[in-house]
Motif scaffolding. Sequence first.
Motif, mmCIF file in Angstrom:
data_model
loop_
_atom_site.group_PDB
_atom_site.id
_atom_site.type_symbol
_atom_site.label_atom_id
_atom_site.label_comp_id
_atom_site.label_asym_id
_atom_site.label_seq_id
_atom_site.Cartn_x
_atom_site.Cartn_y
_atom_site.Cartn_z
ATOM 1 N N ASN A 139 2.242 -5.631 -9.279
ATOM 2 C CA ASN A 139 2.727 -4.839 -7.936
ATOM 3 C C ASN A 139 3.178 -5.792 -6.796
ATOM 4 O O ASN A 139 3.421 -6.807 -7.259
ATOM 5 N N GLN A 162 0.669 -1.283 0.106
ATOM 6 C CA GLN A 162 0.048 0.068 -0.064
ATOM 7 C C GLN A 162 0.932 1.200 0.068
ATOM 8 O O GLN A 162 0.541 2.183 -0.666
ATOM 9 N N LEU A 163 2.127 1.076 0.591
ATOM 10 C CA LEU A 163 2.936 2.516 0.608
ATOM 11 C C LEU A 163 3.221 2.710 -0.946
ATOM 12 O O LEU A 163 3.534 3.778 -1.255
ATOM 13 N N THR A 164 3.850 1.791 -1.435
ATOM 14 C CA THR A 164 4.443 1.803 -2.879
ATOM 15 C C THR A 164 3.245 2.234 -3.560
ATOM 16 O O THR A 164 3.623 3.186 -4.635
ATOM 17 N N LYS A 165 2.222 1.570 -3.583
ATOM 18 C CA LYS A 165 1.203 2.310 -4.371
ATOM 19 C C LYS A 165 0.697 3.708 -4.212
ATOM 20 O O LYS A 165 0.540 4.537 -5.180
ATOM 21 N N ALA A 166 0.573 3.987 -2.914
ATOM 22 C CA ALA A 166 0.549 5.568 -2.746
ATOM 23 C C ALA A 166 1.637 6.330 -2.943
ATOM 24 O O ALA A 166 1.424 7.517 -3.794
ATOM 25 N N LEU A 167 2.652 6.057 -3.252
ATOM 26 C CA LEU A 167 4.090 6.561 -3.717
ATOM 27 C C LEU A 167 3.779 6.787 -5.361
ATOM 28 O O LEU A 167 4.051 8.017 -5.836
ATOM 29 N N ILE A 168 3.411 5.769 -5.794
ATOM 30 C CA ILE A 168 3.385 5.741 -7.133
ATOM 31 C C ILE A 168 2.129 6.597 -7.824
ATOM 32 O O ILE A 168 2.333 7.243 -8.654
ATOM 33 N N ASP A 204 1.121 9.056 -6.385
ATOM 34 C CA ASP A 204 1.482 10.361 -6.345
ATOM 35 C C ASP A 204 2.589 11.192 -7.206
ATOM 36 O O ASP A 204 2.694 12.054 -7.437
ATOM 37 N N GLY A 205 3.352 10.306 -7.724
ATOM 38 C CA GLY A 205 4.531 10.601 -8.590
ATOM 39 C C GLY A 205 4.692 10.197 -9.762
ATOM 40 O O GLY A 205 5.169 10.758 -10.627
#
Length: 219
Positions: free
Chosen positions: A181, A56-62, A64-65
């Motif tokens: 993912n 979930q952290l990596t999905k949120a970063l992706i 956002d960026g």
Amino acid sequence: MQTAGGTTLSEDTQPDTAMAGKPERDDDTPERASRRRPGLMLACYLIAAAAIGLDQLTKALILDGVEPGEPVRVLGGLAYLSLTFNSGAAFSMFTDYTWVLAIVATCVVVFLVYLARRIVYPAWAIALGLVLGGAAGNLVDRYLRAPSHPGDPLDGNFAQGHVVDFISVFEPRGEVFAIFNLADSALVCGVILIVLLELTGRGFSPQSRRPKGEPEPER
């Protein structure tokens, strides 16, 4: 029967003879293996929680960026960050049955949570933890991401959220291999480990590891 010195040769006074033929207890007996369950169950849950959190952290970063349709080259071209939204299962199958996939995934997660209570071997705690974390990571997307609206299950979109995929290997946009993912990675690694354990005779339970024909140890 008595010898000249008066000692008997009966079974009652020959413990070594009386125990002959009985299987020795080892760490694979149900009694001893069951003592490991609480710690290994916790380890399984912690591995699953770590997989869910990292996913979930990596999905949120992706989100956002990275913009959809604009892949980002990383690792010298070994991989690309290609943001996509998958309404289906792995490899974009069953895209028209998102809610069915959510129900199936929910059942799998519930079953794995129950099965974790019966783990007696460390390798199985790792394997089931990875599978549980991978399945639950994508299930979070099904329930909480667009177009799902968990606050209104009657709006027709409940449990139809699209899974965030973003890893494309070798070429962008999934040209070589389907975009995936970290939850997918955890799930696949866990399944591979389970297959290896079964193929090498390291079954889930002590009973499955006992050679054929060997009697169960006495309790």
